[in-house]
Enzyme design. Structure first.
Site, PDB file in Angstrom:
ATOM      1  N   GLY A   1       0.772  -1.304   0.030  1.00  0.00           N
ATOM      2  CA  GLY A   1      -0.101   0.006  -0.066  1.00  0.00           C
ATOM      3  C   GLY A   1       0.976   1.264  -0.037  1.00  0.00           C
ATOM      4  O   GLY A   1       2.159   1.153  -0.153  1.00  0.00           O
ATOM      5  N   ASN A   2       0.206   2.415   0.265  1.00  0.00           N
ATOM      6  CA  ASN A   2       1.014   3.671   0.250  1.00  0.00           C
ATOM      7  C   ASN A   2       0.358   4.433   1.528  1.00  0.00           C
ATOM      8  O   ASN A   2      -0.652   4.320   2.183  1.00  0.00           O
ATOM      9  CB  ASN A   2       1.095   4.404  -0.990  1.00  0.00           C
ATOM     10  CG  ASN A   2      -0.376   4.530  -1.494  1.00  0.00           C
ATOM     11  OD1 ASN A   2      -0.946   5.573  -0.866  1.00  0.00           O
ATOM     12  ND2 ASN A   2      -0.827   4.026  -2.693  1.00  0.00           N
ATOM     13  N   TRP A   3       1.039   5.594   1.800  1.00  0.00           N
ATOM     14  CA  TRP A   3       0.552   6.584   3.070  1.00  0.00           C
ATOM     15  C   TRP A   3      -0.450   7.493   2.517  1.00  0.00           C
ATOM     16  O   TRP A   3      -0.769   8.581   3.238  1.00  0.00           O
ATOM     17  CB  TRP A   3       1.844   7.448   3.219  1.00  0.00           C
ATOM     18  CG  TRP A   3       2.848   6.469   3.904  1.00  0.00           C
ATOM     19  CD1 TRP A   3       4.016   6.079   3.556  1.00  0.00           C
ATOM     20  CD2 TRP A   3       2.702   5.835   5.136  1.00  0.00           C
ATOM     21  NE1 TRP A   3       4.871   5.335   4.269  1.00  0.00           N
ATOM     22  CE2 TRP A   3       3.913   5.165   5.423  1.00  0.00           C
ATOM     23  CE3 TRP A   3       1.739   5.822   6.388  1.00  0.00           C
ATOM     24  CZ2 TRP A   3       4.167   4.453   6.813  1.00  0.00           C
ATOM     25  CZ3 TRP A   3       2.050   4.999   7.341  1.00  0.00           C
ATOM     26  CH2 TRP A   3       3.285   4.490   7.642  1.00  0.00           C
TER      27      TRP A   3
END
Ligand code: C5P
Length: 401
Positions: free
Chosen positions: A209-211
């Site tokens: 995933g990512n932030w």
């Protein structure tokens, strides 16, 4: 810059949420005069408003008459924000009544006026209320749509007061932009926004995933709705409250996002891809949890995801559609940005620097908006709502008449 705000409070149970809004205003240094209606005080008492605002509180035009409060409060305000606005208060405001201090203030205010309605669904949907809302909007007030969800008692449906954080962002936007914030220049348009960050599953418990928090995309959605647009928000793994009056479609992976965006893009006047979409996904997703087998970890094999923005820009599902991308960069902003704008083929690209404490999860953003006609618009550090308005200004200027 500190502003002078009148917080009008109508007589509904959601008055308790206005306390949180008031706290946010005062913590930001704004001067707030709370003007409740008589029935609002049955829900939250005068002492609470006075303590939280540090200012006297009255509902009547007969207190402190020598200061002519029924005229002065409205005249001096930079913003009048009414939350919650009940059906009765909307009716009195639409009729131009001046039978208490709040309605008198509404008649004397020359600054932007925002109403955040909250009531039961039946009252909100009643033709009388809808006609009052239309009257107030036609006069230049910003009347927010209520959120949908749990209401007082066992009922649920449209009629909830939006969350204080959302109301606060709206107020900041109106203070920053002034009367132009109230102009419904996107009325009759359908805009599609993607927000958040995709998750690519490895197994039932893990993902890549990512932030991305989704805050910028949600600010774009709120702002477009406030400017009168019909909004579809494709939301990937975002924990924020649904923006009021917006259709939210939830997705998890890049391929889910592609399907949702492709279906809604067919009749969208503008598409803004603010979501952080994974460029790659694991080649396989196992049905059971991956075990720690021995010491040497298995290498992760990845395959490429579709580039949704590039695909849309090449296809242009609707003539005259304006397509906007976002690019988070860590290196040379402008050089990388211009190269990406050309590679993606979109009309506008919002380029911002990311890294420690920048952009992700914060309420502020700073960016340059590059256009395919070679122009550049620099947006200094400020609320994500302000950047959202710049994006919509640039989109509105490119939409066919
Ligand atoms: O290439 P990069 O990921 O930096 O591009 C960012 C822009 O492209 C964003 O607008 C993002 O929503 C979009 N994008 C996409 N599909 C992908 C990757 C990114 O639409 N697979």
């Amino acid at each position: 810059m500190p502003s002078s705000i009148v917080l009008g409070v109508g007589g509904g149970i959601a008055a308790y949420k206005a306390c949180e809004l008031l706290r946010r205003f005062t913590e930001d240094g704004h001067q707030v005069r709370v003007v409740p209606t008589g029935s609002a005080l049955r829900f939250v008492g005068e002492a609470t408003w006075a303590a939280l605002s540090g200012q006297p509180v009255t509902t009547s035009v007969w207190d402190g008459v020598h200061e002519v409060p029924h005229v002065r409060l409205g005249q001096r305000a930079d913003l009048v924000f009414v939350a919650p606005a009940t059906a009765d208060l909307l009716a009195r405001a639409a009729a131009g009544r001046a039978d208490d201090l709040l309605t008198a203030t509404l008649l004397t205010a020359r600054c932007p006026v925002v109403f955040a309605p909250a009531m039961h669904t039946e009252m909100w949907e009643h033709p009388a209320t809808q006609a009052n809302v239309a009257t107030l909007r036609a006069r230049g007030c910003l009347v927010l749509d209520p959120a949908a969800g749990r209401l007082t008692g066992a009922d649920s449906g449209p009629g909830r007061l939006p969350e204080p954080a959302e109301l606060y962002e709206t107020a900041l936007r109106v203070l920053a932009r002034g009367p132009a914030a109230l102009h419904p220049d996107l009325a009759g348009r359908h805009v599609l926004i993607s927000a958040g960050g995709t998750r690519e599953e490895l197994d039932p418990v893990r993902f890549l995933g990512n932030w991305s928090s989704g805050r910028q995309g949600y600010a774009l959605a709120r702002t477009a709705a406030a400017r009168g647009a019909r909004v579809t928000l494709v939301s990937a793994n975002v924990e924020l409250a649904d923006p009021a009056g917006v259709r939210v479609v939830r997705v998890i992976s890049a391929r889910d996002l592609e399907a949702a965006v492709t279906s809604a893009a067919a009749d969208a006047d503008a598409v803004v891809m603010a979501a952080a979409v994974a460029d790659f996904r694991p080649e396989t997703r196992t049905d059971s949890k991956i075990k720690k087998a021995g010491l040497a970890p298995e290498p992760l094999r990845l395959v490429e995801n579709p580039d949704i923005l590039r695909g849309l820009s090449a296809r242009r599902p609707r003539p005259g559609q304006v397509i906007v991308g976002f690019a988070a960069e860590t290196g040379d902003l402008l050089r990388n940005g211009h190269a990406k704008l050309a590679a993606k083929g979109c009309d506008l690209l919002v380029v911002n620097q990311v890294g420690a404490g920048l952009a992700f999860g914060t309420t502020d953003n700073e960016a340059v908006v590059l256009a395919s006609d070679g122009t550049e618009a620099k947006v200094p550090r400020g609320p994500k709502e302000v950047l959202a308005d710049v994006v919509w200004d640039l989109v509105a200027a490119r939409l066919p008449g």
